[in-house]
Design an enzyme around this catalytic site. Structure first.
Site, short mmCIF file in Angstrom:
data_model
loop_
_atom_site.label_atom_id
_atom_site.label_comp_id
_atom_site.label_asym_id
_atom_site.label_seq_id
_atom_site.Cartn_x
_atom_site.Cartn_y
_atom_site.Cartn_z
N GLY A 217 22.53 -14.05 7.94
CA GLY A 217 21.32 -14.37 7.19
C GLY A 217 20.21 -13.38 7.45
O GLY A 217 20.39 -12.33 8.07
N GLY A 219 16.48 -12.16 8.92
CA GLY A 219 15.71 -12.36 10.14
C GLY A 219 16.31 -11.61 11.32
O GLY A 219 17.39 -11.03 11.23
N MET A 221 17.45 -12.53 14.37
CA MET A 221 18.59 -13.04 15.13
C MET A 221 19.96 -12.69 14.51
O MET A 221 20.84 -12.16 15.18
CB MET A 221 18.39 -14.55 15.30
CG MET A 221 19.56 -15.33 15.77
SD MET A 221 20.34 -14.65 17.18
CE MET A 221 22.00 -14.95 16.71
N GLU A 242 25.58 -12.82 1.61
CA GLU A 242 24.60 -12.69 0.54
C GLU A 242 23.92 -11.31 0.61
O GLU A 242 23.86 -10.57 -0.35
CB GLU A 242 23.58 -13.80 0.74
CG GLU A 242 22.43 -13.78 -0.19
CD GLU A 242 21.45 -14.88 0.22
OE1 GLU A 242 21.88 -16.02 0.44
OE2 GLU A 242 20.26 -14.58 0.34
N LYS A 367 -0.27 -18.92 16.95
CA LYS A 367 -1.28 -17.86 16.83
C LYS A 367 -2.37 -18.03 17.88
O LYS A 367 -3.01 -17.06 18.29
CB LYS A 367 -1.86 -17.84 15.42
CG LYS A 367 -0.76 -17.46 14.39
CD LYS A 367 -1.22 -16.46 13.36
CE LYS A 367 -0.10 -15.69 12.73
NZ LYS A 367 0.84 -16.23 11.86
C1 LIG Z 1 19.84 -13.07 3.16
C2 LIG Z 1 20.85 -14.01 3.59
O1 LIG Z 1 22.03 -13.94 3.64
S1 LIG Z 1 20.05 -15.28 4.07
C3 LIG Z 1 20.93 -16.70 3.80
C4 LIG Z 1 20.16 -17.68 4.48
N1 LIG Z 1 18.75 -17.73 4.09
C5 LIG Z 1 17.88 -18.27 4.92
O2 LIG Z 1 18.25 -18.65 6.03
C6 LIG Z 1 16.48 -18.41 4.42
C7 LIG Z 1 15.57 -19.07 5.40
N2 LIG Z 1 15.38 -18.27 6.63
C8 LIG Z 1 14.45 -17.33 6.74
O3 LIG Z 1 13.74 -17.02 5.81
C9 LIG Z 1 14.28 -16.61 8.07
O4 LIG Z 1 15.52 -16.62 8.71
C10 LIG Z 1 13.20 -17.24 9.00
C11 LIG Z 1 11.85 -17.29 8.29
C12 LIG Z 1 13.60 -18.62 9.42
C13 LIG Z 1 13.10 -16.35 10.25
O5 LIG Z 1 12.94 -15.03 9.85
P1 LIG Z 1 12.32 -13.95 10.86
O6 LIG Z 1 12.10 -12.70 10.07
O7 LIG Z 1 13.19 -13.82 12.06
O8 LIG Z 1 10.98 -14.66 11.22
P2 LIG Z 1 9.71 -14.22 12.00
O9 LIG Z 1 9.89 -14.49 13.44
O10 LIG Z 1 9.31 -12.84 11.58
O11 LIG Z 1 8.66 -15.27 11.44
C14 LIG Z 1 8.30 -15.27 10.10
C15 LIG Z 1 6.96 -16.00 9.97
O12 LIG Z 1 7.16 -17.35 10.32
C16 LIG Z 1 6.25 -17.74 11.35
N3 LIG Z 1 7.00 -18.68 12.21
C17 LIG Z 1 8.20 -18.47 12.76
N4 LIG Z 1 8.54 -19.56 13.48
C18 LIG Z 1 7.56 -20.45 13.37
C19 LIG Z 1 7.33 -21.75 13.88
N5 LIG Z 1 8.22 -22.38 14.66
N6 LIG Z 1 6.20 -22.39 13.55
C20 LIG Z 1 5.28 -21.80 12.77
N7 LIG Z 1 5.43 -20.55 12.25
C21 LIG Z 1 6.56 -19.88 12.54
C22 LIG Z 1 5.90 -16.44 12.04
O13 LIG Z 1 4.66 -16.51 12.69
C23 LIG Z 1 5.87 -15.47 10.87
O14 LIG Z 1 4.64 -15.61 10.15
P3 LIG Z 1 3.59 -14.37 10.09
O15 LIG Z 1 4.26 -13.31 9.24
O16 LIG Z 1 2.37 -14.94 9.46
O17 LIG Z 1 3.37 -13.94 11.51
C1 LIG Z 2 16.66 -14.74 -2.06
C2 LIG Z 2 17.40 -15.25 -0.91
C3 LIG Z 2 17.19 -14.65 0.42
C4 LIG Z 2 17.72 -15.54 1.49
O1 LIG Z 2 18.72 -16.25 1.30
O2 LIG Z 2 17.18 -15.58 2.58
#
Ligand SMILES: CC(=O)SCCNC(=O)CCNC(=O)[C@H](O)C(C)(C)COP(=O)(O)OP(=O)(O)OC[C@H]1O[C@@H](n2cnc3c(N)ncnc32)[C@H](O)[C@@H]1OP(=O)(O)O
Ligand SMILES: CCCC(=O)O
Length: 445
Positions: A217, A219, A221, A242, A367
């Site tokens: 996915g 991010g 990790m 994806e 923050k």
């Molecule tokens: C492309 C694929 O194949 S994806 C298929 C799956 N798709 C998904 O999983 C979509 C949903 N997941 C995601 O969008 C991402 O994995 C996330 C958002 C969960 C993590 O992505 P990362 O890039 O590692 O997140 P990152 O640590 O940079 O945090 C993103 C934002 O969330 C905020 N955030 C992260 N964790 C928390 C939390 N626990 N509480 C509040 N805010 C949070 C961060 O502060 C940051 O905001 P900012 O830009 O204002 O500072």
């Molecule tokens: C548009 C979709 C991107 C994601 O699955 O995280």
């Protein structure tokens, strides 16, 4: 008219091309790295003549000019199917609106419900048969173009030609206007893995076998996981994901991926879009070992499940003690989107020998500097449930890995508290007791 004459007859300037847009229109931009550049700029320049032009985009990689010139969103309304960090900031400023999706369904929203007045997408140059390849943004592009009343292409020789199984190109006969341009694709640098990422990955690695079929996915990790897989001694891995990223290129270079044990698209790395560095785009260009497909194929859970041993690794924001997963918001603040998380969680689980992993660091630094648990009794008020608790398979933090499938509410609470940060476990137990999901005799491992 032959195709070269047809090309010349449709070739125009960006200014003339966007003159077709009228007030009130729905205008679709390309997705991810396929965000139009010169057309966006030309449309923005028409701001004062236009009202209520609604834009649809996905994961902006550069500031959209239509938003920049209209900071109060009086002329252009910018809607987005999945937020990038930039979109998140624009949403915070009140000039970007999220549109919820199950990503595998997005093409059907266009085919069944949506109107598109004008579509503007970047493409690779026309080939000798008159086709323009969409590059690394197949996603829902063809469905969107099917509904578009007017199609404008932004032809760019820097766009890699991504070979596909389906819906990866458009013929000149279906196009209305063409503009020529040249800009570099945005370079999305992979985030280096942290020590915690490596610990989380250490819990997942034993779950992989030779021949596993990998999805990573979005991010930090999942990217760390890709690097660790590349350094492993796993053999014959497959890829059905994806998003194609540099982590997969590293796995191929390290000899981990053959795709030989896949049940569908054997020997191919299957994906629907890519965001990476030039190394990734060079890898994809004209590469017959890769197949880009529309998202209603790649993310269809029943297609995903056709491959055996699918491993889906995704990130989240927080999990509650019932096992509900929020991956897209912080309370009511939209952070990203549902994207394909539900699609791959379902698909992996239904694959023979498949497993899905939701990963999170056990704490988060807010923050204001406060350290908060990401495993909470209930989700932050207003948080969006991305993945339903009954769908969730494994949850992993740097403190361990637990499987929630088949577990009752008290077993879930016990399992999740066992992988929460030790500083928060006592309070979580007290909350679980108040919520009636804790057993008097429960013990943490
Ligand atoms: C492309 C694929 O194949 S994806 C298929 C799956 N798709 C998904 O999983 C979509 C949903 N997941 C995601 O969008 C991402 O994995 C996330 C958002 C969960 C993590 O992505 P990362 O890039 O590692 O997140 P990152 O640590 O940079 O945090 C993103 C934002 O969330 C905020 N955030 C992260 N964790 C928390 C939390 N626990 N509480 C509040 N805010 C949070 C961060 O502060 C940051 O905001 P900012 O830009 O204002 O500072
Ligand atoms: C548009 C979709 C991107 C994601 O699955 O995280």
């Amino acid at each position: 008219m032959n195709i070269l004459e047809e090309y010349q007859s449709k070739l125009t300037s960006p200014e003339k091309a966007v003159s077709v847009v009228k007030s009130g229109d729905w205008v679709d931009y390309g997705s991810f790295t396929g965000q139009p550049v010169v057309l966006d700029k030309a449309l923005a320049a028409r701001k004062d003549e236009l009202e209520d032009v609604k834009i649809r985009a996905v994961t902006a990689v550069r500031m959209p000019e239509v938003v920049k010139v209209d900071p109060e969103a009086r002329h252009f309304v910018y809607n987005n199917w999945h937020f990038s960090g930039l979109d998140r900031k624009l949403h915070d400023q009140g000039v970007c609106w999220y549109s919820p999706i199950l990503y595998n369904e997005l093409p059907s929203y266009y085919r069944r419900f949506l109107d598109v007045d004008v579509a503007m997408i970047p493409v690779a140059p026309m080939d000798e048969k008159g086709f323009f390849n969409f590059g690394p943004q197949v996603s829902h592009t063809k469905a969107m173009l099917e509904k578009a009343k007017i199609i404008i292409l932004e032809v760019n020789p820097k766009i890699p030609r991504c070979l596909g199984g389906l819906e990866e190109a458009i013929h000149i006969s279906a196009v209305d206007h063409i503009v020529e341009t040249e800009w570099e694709l945005p370079q999305i640098q992979p985030v280096p893995p942290t020590e915690l990422d490596n610990r989380i990955a250490g819990f997942i690695m034993p779950e992989l076998v030779d021949g596993s079929c990998i999805q990573l996915g979005i991010g930090g990790m999942p990217n760390a996981m890709g690097k660790i897989i590349a350094q492993s001694d796993l053999k014959d891995l497959g890829v059905h994901t994806e998003m194609m990223t540099e982590a997969f290129v590293e796995m191929v270079e390290a000899g981990r991926v053959t795709g030989a044990r896949k049940q569908i698209d054997r020997y191919k790395l299957t994906y629907t879009f890519s965001m990476g560095t030039q190394k990734t785009y060079d890898f994809l260009h004209n590469n017959p070992s890769c197949a880009i497909y529309p998202v209603d194929y790649v993310n269809n859970p029943w297609i995903i499940a056709k491959n055996d041993h699918v491993i889906a690794i995704n990130n989240c924001v927080e999990v509650d003690l019932f096992g509900q997963v929020c991956s897209e918001s912080s309370g009511t603040r939209q952070i990203s989107g549902t994207g394909g998380q539900v699609d791959f969680t379902l698909g992996a689980y239904h694959s023979q020998g498949g497993k899905s992993f939701i990963c999170l660091e056990s704490t988060y630094k807010a923050k204001n500097g406060e350290i908060r648990s990401r495993i909470n009794p209930i989700l932050t008020p207003g948080a969006i449930v991305t993945t339903h608790r009954a769908m969730v398979n494994y949850v992993v933090t740097e403190h361990g890995i637990v499987n929630l499938k088949g577990k009752s509410t008290w077993e879930r609470a016990e399992a999740l508290i066992s992988i929460a940060h030790p500083n928060f476990r006592d309070d979580l137990i007290k909350d679980a007791e108040k919520m009636g999901i804790w057993r008097r005799t429960a013990k943490l491992a």
